[in-house]
Design an enzyme around this catalytic site. Structure first.
Site, PDB file in Angstrom:
ATOM      1  N   PHE A 137       0.857  -1.185   0.000  1.00  0.00           N
ATOM      2  CA  PHE A 137       0.000   0.000   0.000  1.00  0.00           C
ATOM      3  C   PHE A 137       0.887   1.227   0.000  1.00  0.00           C
ATOM      4  O   PHE A 137       1.761   1.369   0.857  1.00  0.00           O
ATOM      5  CB  PHE A 137      -0.915   0.022   1.232  1.00  0.00           C
ATOM      6  CG  PHE A 137      -1.900   1.158   1.198  1.00  0.00           C
ATOM      7  CD1 PHE A 137      -3.044   1.083   0.405  1.00  0.00           C
ATOM      8  CD2 PHE A 137      -1.688   2.315   1.924  1.00  0.00           C
ATOM      9  CE1 PHE A 137      -3.942   2.145   0.346  1.00  0.00           C
ATOM     10  CE2 PHE A 137      -2.575   3.378   1.873  1.00  0.00           C
ATOM     11  CZ  PHE A 137      -3.711   3.289   1.085  1.00  0.00           C
ATOM     12  N   ASP A 222       9.278   2.588   1.326  1.00  0.00           N
ATOM     13  CA  ASP A 222       8.106   3.303   1.821  1.00  0.00           C
ATOM     14  C   ASP A 222       8.033   3.063   3.331  1.00  0.00           C
ATOM     15  O   ASP A 222       7.605   2.013   3.787  1.00  0.00           O
ATOM     16  CB  ASP A 222       6.850   2.781   1.108  1.00  0.00           C
ATOM     17  CG  ASP A 222       5.574   3.430   1.645  1.00  0.00           C
ATOM     18  OD1 ASP A 222       5.632   4.092   2.699  1.00  0.00           O
ATOM     19  OD2 ASP A 222       4.516   3.258   1.000  1.00  0.00           O
ATOM     20  N   LYS A 251       2.921   9.979   8.313  1.00  0.00           N
ATOM     21  CA  LYS A 251       2.261   9.495   9.532  1.00  0.00           C
ATOM     22  C   LYS A 251       2.890   9.997  10.829  1.00  0.00           C
ATOM     23  O   LYS A 251       2.677  11.137  11.227  1.00  0.00           O
ATOM     24  CB  LYS A 251       2.216   7.964   9.504  1.00  0.00           C
ATOM     25  CG  LYS A 251       1.138   7.397   8.566  1.00  0.00           C
ATOM     26  CD  LYS A 251       0.975   5.903   8.761  1.00  0.00           C
ATOM     27  CE  LYS A 251      -0.037   5.260   7.825  1.00  0.00           C
ATOM     28  NZ  LYS A 251      -1.426   5.523   8.154  1.00  0.00           N
TER      29      LYS A 251
END
Ligand code: PLP
Length: 402
Positions: A137, A222, A251
């Site tokens: 993702f 990532d 995040k």
């Protein structure tokens, strides 16, 4: 005016989320309170974002101080917090250059565009293929959703960007077949978060590094979910001992204030010449001031060691609870990114378990239909952790009993 209610979500907002029934209105540390004043232990951390808990005094102070000074300039002018944060990130990581944006998806979009552009500058347009992994993702922009390895997120959004190949995660043989001289970059999560908290075998990331070196392809990590201390190291690449060419982080970097960043080397960054990429809000003073305070806290003595201590306790206790009620087939993850895969008798019921926990005052997450995911703040007080686990034990017992 009456207070907004959950029904207003269905009335006024696009239906692409299915938020829980409660509306939290206040948070402090690892506890939040809803509109009725009911208290919850937060083991979700806003999906691995509130890395230092809610309303951390140091972050609140940094935000307030900056709010009194300067909110926004855009990138026609630079600003002190952005410069200080970029410098700090380069001091703390392999990188020499930083691009700021507002989210993980945007950081990955920048990384993928840079990889294409760098390859174009070095070798021409033939070298444009991106290799990604099934189950990954990387965000919700059309490029990142196409690069991500989950078809459900691209269905109906075609035509999709081309030149992207997907190989099974943790499979070096398939990667070796796919990576070639046309590959500009390989993008991979050091731990696949959204699709179930899956760590690769030892040697997988190093194997990708070798394949990238062999074919002059860039390796993109990532670290949107694994970064900013989540695994007990500032970035997961540090534990793996494999250095990427580009790293994306978001995040937890802002501790709850939106920010994303793409980190890379001076040589690679040189392809992002003036005008090639940008963002109105990226690197805005408020976000950068908060992220700087987050990094100060994350690198303060004891913080990351405390992650490992909490992680060990959490993993052990989850295994005990899982075995006691025969609820979990596996408890996995690194640091405070933990996935509890449900026993096959409870396949597909992770959301139900999450909802049962919320009803009993514990906020948790899922990662796919079969995995309960926990990503509490990195400094969660041990008493809160224990209280959450006690509730989980009781909820697990009742869940299994039907
Ligand atoms: N990359 C990873 C590994 C993620 O876990 C996420 C979000 O869950 C993203 C990218 C997208 O980040 P954002 O939602 O901030 O765009």
């Amino acid at each position: 005016m009456t207070a907004p209610s959950r029904a207003d979500f269905d009335r006024y907002m696009t239906p692409n989320y299915a938020p829980g029934s409660i509306i939290p209105v206040r948070g402090r540390g690892s506890r939040v309170w809803d509109q009725d004043g009911r208290e919850y232990i937060d083991l979700a951390g806003g999906i691995a974002v509130t890395s230092l808990g809610h309303a951390h005094p140091r972050l609140v102070a940094a935000l307030k101080e900056q709010a009194d000074k300067l909110w926004h300039l855009s990138n026609v002018l630079t600003n002190e917090p952005a410069l200080a944060l970029a410098r700090r990130l380069t001091e703390l990581t392999f990188a020499q250059r930083v691009f700021f944006c507002n989210s993980g998806g945007e950081a990955n979009e920048a990384a993928l565009k840079l990889a294409r552009r760098f390859a174009y500058d070095q070798a021409g347009s033939e070298k444009h293929e991106i290799v990604s992994t099934v189950g990954s993702f990387h965000g919700r922009t059309l490029f990142t959703v196409s690069t991500g390895g989950q078809e459900k997120y691209t269905q109906g959004f075609g035509p999709l960007p081309g030149g992207i190949r997907h190989v099974p995660y943790d499979d070096l043989t398939s990667a070796a077949e796919a990576i070639c001289e046309r590959t500009c970059a390989v993008i991979v999560e050091p731990i696949q978060g959204e699709s179930g908290v899956r760590s690769p075998s030892p040697g997988y990331l190093a194997g990708l590094r070798n394949l990238c070196d062999r074919h002059q392809s860039l390796l993109i990590f990532d670290e949107v979910q694994t970064g900013a201390g989540r695994t007990g190291e500032l970035y997961a690449y540090m534990r793996a001992g494999v250095v990427p060419d580009i790293l994306t982080t978001a995040k937890g970097l802002g501790g709850g204030f939106p920010i994303g960043a793409m980190l890379t080397t001076e040589a690679i960054a040189s392809s992002l010449v003036v005008g090639t990429h940008g963002s109105t809000f990226g690197g805005n003073p408020l976000a950068c001031a908060v992220a700087l305070a987050v990094l100060d806290e994350l690198t303060a003595p004891g913080l990351l060691a405390g992650v490992s201590e909490r992680a060990t306790r959490l993993q052990q206790e989850l295994e005990t609870i899982g075995a006691r009620h025969q609820l979990f087939a596996e408890v996995r993850g690194q640091g405070l990114l933990i996935g509890c895969e449900l026993h096959k008798n409870f396949a597909g019921r992770a959301r139900e378990l999450m909802q049962a926990l919320q009803a009993e005052g514990v906020l948790a997450l899922i990662a796919g239909p079969d995995v309960l995911r926990l990503a509490p703040s990195l400094n969660i007080p041990l008493a809160d952790l224990d209280q959450g686990l006690t509730t989980l034990d009781r909820v697990a017992r009742d869940f299994v009993a039907g």
